[in-house]
Every structure is written in C-alpha cells, then in structure tokens.
Design a protein around this motif. Structure first.
Motif, PDB file in Angstrom:
ATOM      1  N   ARG A  18       0.812  -1.225   0.000  1.00  0.00           N
ATOM      2  CA  ARG A  18       0.000   0.000   0.000  1.00  0.00           C
ATOM      3  C   ARG A  18       0.842   1.270   0.000  1.00  0.00           C
ATOM      4  O   ARG A  18       0.312   2.345  -0.250  1.00  0.00           O
ATOM      5  CB  ARG A  18      -0.971   0.025   1.187  1.00  0.00           C
ATOM      6  CG  ARG A  18      -1.967  -1.119   1.209  1.00  0.00           C
ATOM      7  CD  ARG A  18      -2.930  -1.041   2.367  1.00  0.00           C
ATOM      8  NE  ARG A  18      -3.717   0.195   2.300  1.00  0.00           N
ATOM      9  CZ  ARG A  18      -3.731   1.119   3.258  1.00  0.00           C
ATOM     10  NH1 ARG A  18      -3.003   0.963   4.339  1.00  0.00           N
ATOM     11  NH2 ARG A  18      -4.482   2.194   3.126  1.00  0.00           N
ATOM     12  N   ARG A  19       2.134   1.163   0.269  1.00  0.00           N
ATOM     13  CA  ARG A  19       3.010   2.344   0.250  1.00  0.00           C
ATOM     14  C   ARG A  19       4.149   2.214  -0.760  1.00  0.00           C
ATOM     15  O   ARG A  19       4.987   3.102  -0.855  1.00  0.00           O
ATOM     16  CB  ARG A  19       3.596   2.605   1.645  1.00  0.00           C
ATOM     17  CG  ARG A  19       2.586   3.000   2.673  1.00  0.00           C
ATOM     18  CD  ARG A  19       3.235   3.600   3.915  1.00  0.00           C
ATOM     19  NE  ARG A  19       4.070   2.658   4.642  1.00  0.00           N
ATOM     20  CZ  ARG A  19       5.379   2.781   4.766  1.00  0.00           C
ATOM     21  NH1 ARG A  19       6.012   3.790   4.185  1.00  0.00           N
ATOM     22  NH2 ARG A  19       6.072   1.904   5.465  1.00  0.00           N
ATOM     23  N   GLY A  71       4.220  12.974  -3.015  1.00  0.00           N
ATOM     24  CA  GLY A  71       4.307  12.766  -1.575  1.00  0.00           C
ATOM     25  C   GLY A  71       5.753  12.508  -1.180  1.00  0.00           C
ATOM     26  O   GLY A  71       6.641  12.348  -2.032  1.00  0.00           O
ATOM     27  N   ARG A  72       5.980  12.475   0.084  1.00  0.00           N
ATOM     28  CA  ARG A  72       7.342  12.285   0.576  1.00  0.00           C
ATOM     29  C   ARG A  72       7.807  10.859   0.295  1.00  0.00           C
ATOM     30  O   ARG A  72       7.136   9.900   0.666  1.00  0.00           O
ATOM     31  CB  ARG A  72       7.400  12.569   2.074  1.00  0.00           C
ATOM     32  CG  ARG A  72       8.818  12.592   2.632  1.00  0.00           C
ATOM     33  CD  ARG A  72       8.822  13.025   4.071  1.00  0.00           C
ATOM     34  NE  ARG A  72      10.181  13.035   4.602  1.00  0.00           N
ATOM     35  CZ  ARG A  72      10.492  13.316   5.857  1.00  0.00           C
ATOM     36  NH1 ARG A  72       9.527  13.646   6.705  1.00  0.00           N
ATOM     37  NH2 ARG A  72      11.748  13.293   6.255  1.00  0.00           N
ATOM     38  N   LYS A 102       3.334   7.767   2.899  1.00  0.00           N
ATOM     39  CA  LYS A 102       1.897   7.547   3.078  1.00  0.00           C
ATOM     40  C   LYS A 102       1.348   6.788   1.872  1.00  0.00           C
ATOM     41  O   LYS A 102       1.863   6.913   0.752  1.00  0.00           O
ATOM     42  CB  LYS A 102       1.168   8.877   3.248  1.00  0.00           C
ATOM     43  CG  LYS A 102       1.595   9.659   4.478  1.00  0.00           C
ATOM     44  CD  LYS A 102       0.813  10.952   4.580  1.00  0.00           C
ATOM     45  CE  LYS A 102       1.226  11.757   5.805  1.00  0.00           C
ATOM     46  NZ  LYS A 102       0.471  13.020   5.911  1.00  0.00           N
ATOM     47  N   PRO A 103       0.265   6.018   2.052  1.00  0.00           N
ATOM     48  CA  PRO A 103      -0.316   5.291   0.915  1.00  0.00           C
ATOM     49  C   PRO A 103      -0.858   6.197  -0.181  1.00  0.00           C
ATOM     50  O   PRO A 103      -0.977   5.770  -1.342  1.00  0.00           O
ATOM     51  CB  PRO A 103      -1.437   4.467   1.564  1.00  0.00           C
ATOM     52  CG  PRO A 103      -1.072   4.375   3.009  1.00  0.00           C
ATOM     53  CD  PRO A 103      -0.358   5.651   3.332  1.00  0.00           C
ATOM     54  N   SER A 104      -1.184   7.437   0.140  1.00  0.00           N
ATOM     55  CA  SER A 104      -1.725   8.327  -0.882  1.00  0.00           C
ATOM     56  C   SER A 104      -0.702   8.630  -1.974  1.00  0.00           C
ATOM     57  O   SER A 104      -1.077   9.007  -3.094  1.00  0.00           O
ATOM     58  CB  SER A 104      -2.195   9.633  -0.230  1.00  0.00           C
ATOM     59  OG  SER A 104      -1.116  10.264   0.450  1.00  0.00           O
ATOM     60  N   GLN A 150      -1.239   6.329  -5.107  1.00  0.00           N
ATOM     61  CA  GLN A 150      -2.361   6.702  -5.968  1.00  0.00           C
ATOM     62  C   GLN A 150      -2.065   7.991  -6.736  1.00  0.00           C
ATOM     63  O   GLN A 150      -2.442   8.121  -7.913  1.00  0.00           O
ATOM     64  CB  GLN A 150      -3.624   6.866  -5.103  1.00  0.00           C
ATOM     65  CG  GLN A 150      -3.977   5.645  -4.285  1.00  0.00           C
ATOM     66  CD  GLN A 150      -4.167   4.401  -5.140  1.00  0.00           C
ATOM     67  OE1 GLN A 150      -4.647   4.482  -6.293  1.00  0.00           O
ATOM     68  NE2 GLN A 150      -3.807   3.249  -4.594  1.00  0.00           N
ATOM     69  N   ALA A 151      -1.363   8.924  -6.096  1.00  0.00           N
ATOM     70  CA  ALA A 151      -1.008  10.163  -6.789  1.00  0.00           C
ATOM     71  C   ALA A 151      -0.013   9.893  -7.908  1.00  0.00           C
ATOM     72  O   ALA A 151      -0.055  10.535  -8.974  1.00  0.00           O
ATOM     73  CB  ALA A 151      -0.438  11.166  -5.792  1.00  0.00           C
TER      74      ALA A 151
END
Length: 275
Positions: free
Chosen positions: A51-52, A76-77, A118-120, A123-124
C-alpha cells in the motif's frame, strides 16, 4: 498551419499504468514507465511495505534512484528507492546494504521500488499518467552524461579508508554480539530436555572441537596413510617370503663390500708423513 497532433498514451499491460517521461526538453519522443501498486504476501518483509510501495518497470539506464525520487516527490514524501536488475521473487525480512561489499552495478533497463511515507503517494503517482511527460534531467537537477558521468563514477569508486574501517568495525561488533547471544542461548538450553524428552548434546567439554586448518587436515591424511600401510599384508605368500630374504641377504653383502673398501682406504691413508 497544421494543428499539433494530440498526445497518445502508450498501451500498458493489464494492471499497470503508463507514465510518460523525457530525458530533457529537447527530446521529442517520450519514454514510458510502467507502474502499479506493489503487492506482497502478508508477513513477507518490511523492505517494500504494501500500500506504500510503487512497483516501476522499464526504467531507463539514465534514470537512477535520485532521479526517481525527484520525479515522484510531487506525489508525496519518498521514503526510499530500491533499484534492481529484475523483479525480486520474494521479500527478505532483513536486507543488508553495504557501500563497499557485494555491490553489483545495475546496467541497462531495470526495475525500481519506490516507497512513500503515506499510501496516498502511490495513488497520486498513478494519476500522473493524465499529465504531460515528466522531465528526468532539469536545469536545477541535471543528470550527468558523457565524460562528466565517467569522472563521477571514478570518483565514487575510490574507497574512503575511514568509512570502510567504520563499516567493518560495525559489522564485526554486530557479529560478536550475535555469537555471544547464540552461546548464551546454547548455555541455557544445555541439559534441558525438549518436548519429546530428548537432550541436545553439544561438542563442549574437556576437549572442545576446534576448526580444522589446512595443516591439521594434512597431518590427519598422513596418519591415515601410515595406518593403511601398516595394515597391508606383507610376505603373505611363500614366494614373497623367499624374495624378501634374498633381497635382505643381497643388501647385507653389498654393505659388507662397501665397509671393506672403506676400511682399506682408511688404512692406505694412515701413513707417517714427517714433512
């Protein structure tokens, strides 16, 4: 004046998303990275957590870990980027990384694992396919090519003695601690029966087993050879016994003749020579 042709996205395999990238602004044709969310079995390891982690295929040779980290930093980082020749069949619970030992350079097109905080971020990153081609080499962060790249590679190949010593000392300290823990655990379990009532017997005692060196192995082989020679049957047949007696008598006669000649020579040399 003809209108510009619309950008056509590359067809990606099922489950993957195609991201267009370009080495620089002057490059006309884009290159496509194939990305998807990395999926592993439960409890397989923490190096590439599910997920990450973004799984990236078709990474060009000029796109290294730093370039990938800059490309996906907008999503994201980024925690880490791991580059390898081909997809890893399984995850390792503990992955040892060294700057000096067991370093295999990755050449040609390769695979990458991008781990986000982060998991987001995953998706980004997949949503970047809707944007224009991403630039790998920019004015603020240029990718070295040609002779400048060779000079940088040569400078990186020079070993820093202080860093090498620090890494070796840290490794040996971890090794000593591991051996001490194993010895302490073995001492606690010594003499304690297991679930089935068996007691584990070790090689510790008055004469503990020592690692055999090459010289010790040669001595053992020589003793075995001498032992086999003593066990051989000598003079088993009658003709062998007669031959051995005949050879022994011949050697005695030869020695007797040599002694006679030596005594005659000594007598001849014993003369009175006043001057």
């Amino acid at each position: 004046m003809a209108a510009a042709a619309p950008r056509v996205a590359a067809a990606a395999p099922p489950g993957y998303t195609a991201l267009a990238v370009k080495f620089g602004e002057r490059q006309r044709s884009p290159h496509y990275l194939l990305v998807k969310e990395h999926q592993v079995r439960a409890g397989a390891g923490a190096a590439h957590p599910p997920r990450r982690t973004l799984f990236v295929l078709n990474v060009p040779p000029y796109c290294g870990p730093d370039a990938l980290s800059r490309l996906f930093a907008r999503c994201g980082r980024v925690q880490s980027v791991d580059v390898c020749d081909k997809p890893e069949p399984g995850e390792k619970k503990e992955k040892l990384t060294s700057k000096f030992f067991n370093r295999k350079p990755v050449t040609g097109f390769h695979t990458a694992y991008v781990v986000f905080r982060k998991p987001s971020g995953v998706q980004a990153a997949k949503a970047l396919s809707q944007e224009g081609p991403l630039l790998i080499s920019t004015e603020s962060h240029p990718v070295k090519t040609g002779i400048s790249k060779w000079i940088a590679n040569y400078a990186a190949s020079v070993v820093d003695q202080e860093e090498l010593k620090a890494e070796v000392d840290a490794y040996m300290q971890d090794y000593d601690e591991k051996i001490a823990e194993e010895e302490a655990k073995a001492a606690e379990e010594e003499g304690v029966p297991d679930e089935e009532g068996w007691v584990k017997v070790t090689r510790k005692g008055r004469k503990p087993g020592l690692p055999r060196t090459e010289a010790a192995s040669l001595r053992v082989l020589e003793r075995e050879k001498q032992k086999r020679a003593r066990k051989e049957l000598l003079n088993f047949y009658a003709w062998q016994h007669r031959e051995s007696k005949r050879e022994h008598i011949a050697q005695l006669r030869k020695k007797f003749e040599e002694d006679k000649q030596r005594i005659a020579l000594m007598r001849a040399q014993r003369k009175f020579r006043p001057y």
